[in-house]
Design a protein around this motif. Structure first.
Motif, PDB file in Angstrom:
ATOM      1  N   ILE A  79      15.223  -7.227   3.969  1.00  0.00           N
ATOM      2  CA  ILE A  79      15.797  -5.882   3.864  1.00  0.00           C
ATOM      3  C   ILE A  79      14.703  -4.826   4.019  1.00  0.00           C
ATOM      4  CG2 ILE A  79      17.682  -6.649   2.351  1.00  0.00           C
ATOM      5  CD1 ILE A  79      16.179  -5.493  -0.027  1.00  0.00           C
ATOM      6  N   ALA A  80      15.137  -3.673   4.524  1.00  0.00           N
ATOM      7  CA  ALA A  80      14.281  -2.480   4.531  1.00  0.00           C
ATOM      8  C   ALA A  80      15.104  -1.377   3.891  1.00  0.00           C
ATOM      9  CB  ALA A  80      13.883  -2.108   5.951  1.00  0.00           C
ATOM     10  N   VAL A  81      14.518  -0.676   2.947  1.00  0.00           N
ATOM     11  CA  VAL A  81      15.258   0.330   2.184  1.00  0.00           C
ATOM     12  C   VAL A  81      14.404   1.592   2.058  1.00  0.00           C
ATOM     13  CG1 VAL A  81      16.355   0.854  -0.048  1.00  0.00           C
ATOM     14  CG2 VAL A  81      16.389  -1.499   0.833  1.00  0.00           C
ATOM     15  N   TYR A  82      15.034   2.732   2.337  1.00  0.00           N
ATOM     16  CA  TYR A  82      14.347   3.990   2.067  1.00  0.00           C
ATOM     17  C   TYR A  82      14.517   4.343   0.600  1.00  0.00           C
ATOM     18  CZ  TYR A  82      13.596   4.971   6.984  1.00  0.00           C
ATOM     19  OH  TYR A  82      13.165   4.915   8.280  1.00  0.00           O
ATOM     20  N   ILE A  83      13.383   4.600  -0.060  1.00  0.00           N
ATOM     21  CA  ILE A  83      13.413   5.151  -1.409  1.00  0.00           C
ATOM     22  C   ILE A  83      12.882   6.571  -1.261  1.00  0.00           C
ATOM     23  CG2 ILE A  83      12.586   4.946  -3.771  1.00  0.00           C
ATOM     24  CD1 ILE A  83      14.314   2.530  -2.926  1.00  0.00           C
ATOM     25  N   GLY A  84      13.800   7.545  -1.278  1.00  0.00           N
ATOM     26  CA  GLY A  84      13.390   8.884  -0.861  1.00  0.00           C
ATOM     27  C   GLY A  84      12.951   8.803   0.588  1.00  0.00           C
ATOM     28  N   LYS A  85      11.726   9.273   0.871  1.00  0.00           N
ATOM     29  CA  LYS A  85      11.235   9.230   2.259  1.00  0.00           C
ATOM     30  C   LYS A  85      10.431   7.970   2.566  1.00  0.00           C
ATOM     31  CE  LYS A  85      11.081  14.185   3.213  1.00  0.00           C
ATOM     32  NZ  LYS A  85      10.226  15.384   3.342  1.00  0.00           N
ATOM     33  N   THR A  86      10.189   7.168   1.536  1.00  0.00           N
ATOM     34  CA  THR A  86       9.336   5.993   1.711  1.00  0.00           C
ATOM     35  C   THR A  86      10.172   4.772   2.090  1.00  0.00           C
ATOM     36  OG1 THR A  86       7.787   6.862   0.083  1.00  0.00           O
ATOM     37  CG2 THR A  86       7.634   4.499   0.590  1.00  0.00           C
ATOM     38  N   ARG A  87       9.765   4.123   3.174  1.00  0.00           N
ATOM     39  CA  ARG A  87      10.507   2.949   3.636  1.00  0.00           C
ATOM     40  C   ARG A  87       9.781   1.695   3.125  1.00  0.00           C
ATOM     41  NH1 ARG A  87      10.112  -0.386   7.839  1.00  0.00           N
ATOM     42  NH2 ARG A  87      11.944  -1.147   8.961  1.00  0.00           N
ATOM     43  N   LEU A  88      10.491   0.897   2.345  1.00  0.00           N
ATOM     44  CA  LEU A  88       9.897  -0.328   1.793  1.00  0.00           C
ATOM     45  C   LEU A  88      10.636  -1.545   2.340  1.00  0.00           C
ATOM     46  CD1 LEU A  88       9.504   0.784  -1.954  1.00  0.00           C
ATOM     47  CD2 LEU A  88       7.757   0.846  -0.152  1.00  0.00           C
ATOM     48  N   ILE A  89       9.933  -2.681   2.396  1.00  0.00           N
ATOM     49  CA  ILE A  89      10.583  -3.921   2.839  1.00  0.00           C
ATOM     50  C   ILE A  89      10.379  -5.010   1.790  1.00  0.00           C
ATOM     51  CG2 ILE A  89      10.420  -3.411   5.313  1.00  0.00           C
ATOM     52  CD1 ILE A  89       7.995  -5.239   5.488  1.00  0.00           C
ATOM     53  N   ASP A  90      11.264  -5.986   1.844  1.00  0.00           N
ATOM     54  CA  ASP A  90      11.148  -7.146   0.954  1.00  0.00           C
ATOM     55  C   ASP A  90      11.977  -8.268   1.579  1.00  0.00           C
ATOM     56  OD1 ASP A  90      10.500  -8.793  -1.170  1.00  0.00           O
ATOM     57  OD2 ASP A  90      11.178  -7.391  -2.713  1.00  0.00           O
ATOM     58  N   ASN A  91      11.772  -9.497   1.146  1.00  0.00           N
ATOM     59  CA  ASN A  91      12.505 -10.608   1.739  1.00  0.00           C
ATOM     60  C   ASN A  91      12.303 -11.880   0.924  1.00  0.00           C
ATOM     61  OD1 ASN A  91      10.454 -12.673   3.028  1.00  0.00           O
ATOM     62  ND2 ASN A  91       9.616 -10.640   3.457  1.00  0.00           N
ATOM     63  N   PHE A  92      13.151 -12.865   1.202  1.00  0.00           N
ATOM     64  CA  PHE A  92      12.864 -14.228   0.768  1.00  0.00           C
ATOM     65  C   PHE A  92      13.389 -15.190   1.820  1.00  0.00           C
ATOM     66  CE2 PHE A  92      17.094 -13.435  -0.912  1.00  0.00           C
ATOM     67  CZ  PHE A  92      17.769 -14.638  -0.721  1.00  0.00           C
ATOM     68  N   THR A  93      12.802 -16.361   1.861  1.00  0.00           N
ATOM     69  CA  THR A  93      13.298 -17.394   2.755  1.00  0.00           C
ATOM     70  C   THR A  93      14.096 -18.390   1.924  1.00  0.00           C
ATOM     71  OG1 THR A  93      11.458 -17.109   4.279  1.00  0.00           O
ATOM     72  CG2 THR A  93      12.644 -19.193   4.398  1.00  0.00           C
ATOM     73  N   PHE A  94      15.320 -18.653   2.356  1.00  0.00           N
ATOM     74  CA  PHE A  94      16.179 -19.602   1.652  1.00  0.00           C
ATOM     75  C   PHE A  94      16.144 -20.922   2.413  1.00  0.00           C
ATOM     76  CE2 PHE A  94      20.247 -21.664   0.730  1.00  0.00           C
ATOM     77  CZ  PHE A  94      20.231 -21.654  -0.657  1.00  0.00           C
ATOM     78  N   ARG A  95      15.639 -21.961   1.752  1.00  0.00           N
ATOM     79  CA  ARG A  95      15.515 -23.257   2.422  1.00  0.00           C
ATOM     80  C   ARG A  95      16.608 -24.199   1.954  1.00  0.00           C
ATOM     81  NH1 ARG A  95      10.887 -22.407   5.023  1.00  0.00           N
ATOM     82  NH2 ARG A  95       9.341 -21.128   3.943  1.00  0.00           N
ATOM     83  N   LEU A  96      17.316 -24.788   2.901  1.00  0.00           N
ATOM     84  CA  LEU A  96      18.291 -25.824   2.568  1.00  0.00           C
ATOM     85  C   LEU A  96      17.508 -27.074   2.198  1.00  0.00           C
ATOM     86  CD1 LEU A  96      20.964 -25.206   5.329  1.00  0.00           C
ATOM     87  CD2 LEU A  96      21.187 -24.775   2.884  1.00  0.00           C
ATOM     88  N   ALA A  97      17.844 -27.655   1.081  1.00  0.00           N
ATOM     89  CA  ALA A  97      17.050 -28.790   0.587  1.00  0.00           C
ATOM     90  C   ALA A  97      16.995 -29.933   1.614  1.00  0.00           C
ATOM     91  CB  ALA A  97      17.636 -29.287  -0.719  1.00  0.00           C
TER      92      ALA A  97
ATOM     93  N   SER B 272       0.840  -1.198   0.000  1.00  0.00           N
ATOM     94  CA  SER B 272       0.000   0.000   0.000  1.00  0.00           C
ATOM     95  C   SER B 272       0.874   1.247   0.000  1.00  0.00           C
ATOM     96  CB  SER B 272      -0.911  -0.001   1.228  1.00  0.00           C
ATOM     97  OG  SER B 272      -1.642  -1.207   1.284  1.00  0.00           O
ATOM     98  N   ARG B 273       2.094   1.134   0.527  1.00  0.00           N
ATOM     99  CA  ARG B 273       2.975   2.298   0.594  1.00  0.00           C
ATOM    100  C   ARG B 273       3.634   2.621  -0.751  1.00  0.00           C
ATOM    101  NH1 ARG B 273       4.030   0.292   6.203  1.00  0.00           N
ATOM    102  NH2 ARG B 273       3.323   1.929   7.619  1.00  0.00           N
ATOM    103  N   ASN B 274       3.531   1.734  -1.751  1.00  0.00           N
ATOM    104  CA  ASN B 274       4.078   2.053  -3.077  1.00  0.00           C
ATOM    105  C   ASN B 274       3.426   3.309  -3.642  1.00  0.00           C
ATOM    106  OD1 ASN B 274       5.648  -0.192  -2.846  1.00  0.00           O
ATOM    107  ND2 ASN B 274       4.455  -1.455  -4.284  1.00  0.00           N
ATOM    108  N   THR B 275       2.245   3.602  -3.154  1.00  0.00           N
ATOM    109  CA  THR B 275       1.515   4.771  -3.622  1.00  0.00           C
ATOM    110  C   THR B 275       2.228   6.081  -3.270  1.00  0.00           C
ATOM    111  OG1 THR B 275      -0.680   5.802  -3.619  1.00  0.00           O
ATOM    112  CG2 THR B 275       0.086   4.959  -1.540  1.00  0.00           C
ATOM    113  N   TYR B 276       3.122   6.018  -2.277  1.00  0.00           N
ATOM    114  CA  TYR B 276       3.881   7.218  -1.892  1.00  0.00           C
ATOM    115  C   TYR B 276       4.959   7.576  -2.918  1.00  0.00           C
ATOM    116  CZ  TYR B 276       2.197   6.349   2.956  1.00  0.00           C
ATOM    117  OH  TYR B 276       1.449   6.144   4.071  1.00  0.00           O
TER     118      TYR B 276
END
Lengths: 281, 281
Positions: free
Chosen positions: A263-281, A185-189
């Motif tokens: 990770i959390a990254v500020y793009i300008g004033k907007t703080r965005l997060i993203d992630n992945f889970t790495f599973r060992l087989a 929802s914050r992508n709108t910023y």
């Protein structure tokens, strides 16, 4: 059906349960996107009835965060919920949810300190409080949370286990735009320029994932790889880059079990997060 | 029926609810006396089925308190529960209730600091955690608590309200021995001589109550009255004497609304509590 009071939700859910119907629940802060829709659709596919809450929860915002500015559009949200198959949308006012003299706190200590919790000290306490309340109001069989908020999902799972709440917590994969940006929802910023810059989150994670799939196990090297990718984007500034045990969220030095790369990254004033889970087989 | 696992409780309660039966619940730490019996009997009179838990909860004892020594007798307890009309007695081991890596906390801040909370800093957090769990496991329509633990009752009421738990909390009057001593599982710690000395709790409160009924409103004078009565008993040592707002548990200077008059007194090494609520007509 769109309702605004706890009483209405309770009455409807009790009527469903009396008929022996199962209930799925999707908590949201509204301004719904395809990520939310995927949660609602999964809930619809696994339960007889589905409740969605739309509530911008004041207790999970810090004093300098974007509570007031957080985007809201209940009419559009209600249309999306109905279209996705939800049966009840609960949109309470803050006054319906919180007494002025409330003084109960719920915390999942240990999982709430790092990652987003480091810079947002009151955030997860607010999340635990409001999710406890919603689960007690809706009493669902299953509740659906996005994996984009990976720390939130780990915390809610732990809280539900520790408090013996009788609900199954279901995590759902991150939904992305066509170019890879995680839906939020914050992508709108974001301005048009920032929207392009924001691709650095997924780009840096994809790079790290590929290296890990190729056998990279040293956490500091994985972190460096992500960091240097983010540094190449002038509009971006990393808030945190963490590689932690996927369940305990404790830092690890090398990848020897399933890890969450977040990770959390500020793009300008907007703080965005993203992630992945790495599973060992 | 005596059961030891969460699963058994859940299955039984669900079967009852499916039949449309109401469920009452009485949480206890066991070593039951007439006070507990009065709670169970009230629950039996107001609900179709009644669950009693018997669990000496480790998380509500401080490191130097009497967790190990707390008296236990599940066979006698079970007989009393059955005799009083309970349908299910839940007697879990600590390992059934708590995961080794539990890290969720529930606190009612503001109500937990004074009175018993002042000397027992972890106590009410432990109470809130275990009561949350039991309420989530038993999912009763009504839960019954003794007014002897007045602060506990106020805290649980607040917690249930703040977390939107769908249960009615019912407070029940203190049950006393013929000579006025409030029933308590800890009375068993008292020697014959201490047993006589322990009467000072009720005696001092009765004196204060009479003075308040005669119009005394100044809190410091009420406190002095109780204190001097306790001082006349050589085996007794006051831990606290508090006159507080009966709902918020905040100290008051004069009696202008309903107040809780609560005391904790050491009789030898045994710490006993007693109280009354003074209501303005």
């Amino acid at each position: 059906m769109l309702v605004h009071t706890i009483k209405e939700v309770r009455e409807q859910v009790k009527a469903w349960k009396k008929e022996g119907l199962t209930v799925g629940y999707v908590p949201t802060m509204g301004y719904l996107h395809e990520g939310h829709r995927s949660l609602i659709e999964k809930a619809v596919s696994e339960n007889d009835r589905v409740v969605v809450s739309v509530f911008v929860n004041p207790t999970q915002f810090g004093p300098n965060e974007d509570y007031e500015d957080y985007p809201r559009d209940i009419q559009k949200d209600y249309a999306l919920c109905t279209d996705a198959g939800a049966n009840l949308v609960f949109n309470p006012e803050p006054e319906e949810m919180y007494f002025p003299d409330k003084c109960t706190t719920v915390n999942v200590e240990g999982l709430s300190k790092g990652l987003c919790g480091a810079k947002r000290p009151v955030h997860f306490g607010g999340v635990c409080l409001v999710v406890s309340k919603f689960l007690n109001i809706v009493t669902p069989d299953r509740a659906y949370f996005g994996e984009k908020d990976a720390q939130q999902l780990a915390i809610i799972k732990r809280m539900v286990r520790d408090l013996s709440m009788d609900v199954e917590i279901v995590g759902c994969p991150i939904v992305r735009e066509a170019d890879g940006l995680a839906k939020s929802s914050r992508n709108t910023y974001l301005s048009a320029e920032e929207r392009v810059a924001a691709l650095v989150l997924n780009r840096s994670l994809t790079k790290a994932k590929a290296a890990m799939e190729d056998g990279l196990r040293c956490v500091s090297e994985i972190r460096d790889l992500i960091e240097s990718e983010i540094k190449e984007e002038p509009l971006a500034k990393a808030d945190y880059i963490e590689i932690v045990d996927s369940e305990t969220l404790q830092p690890v030095e090398s990848v020897e079990r399933d890890v969450l790369v977040a990770i959390a990254v500020y793009i300008g004033k907007t703080r965005l997060i993203d992630n992945f889970t790495f599973r060992l087989a």
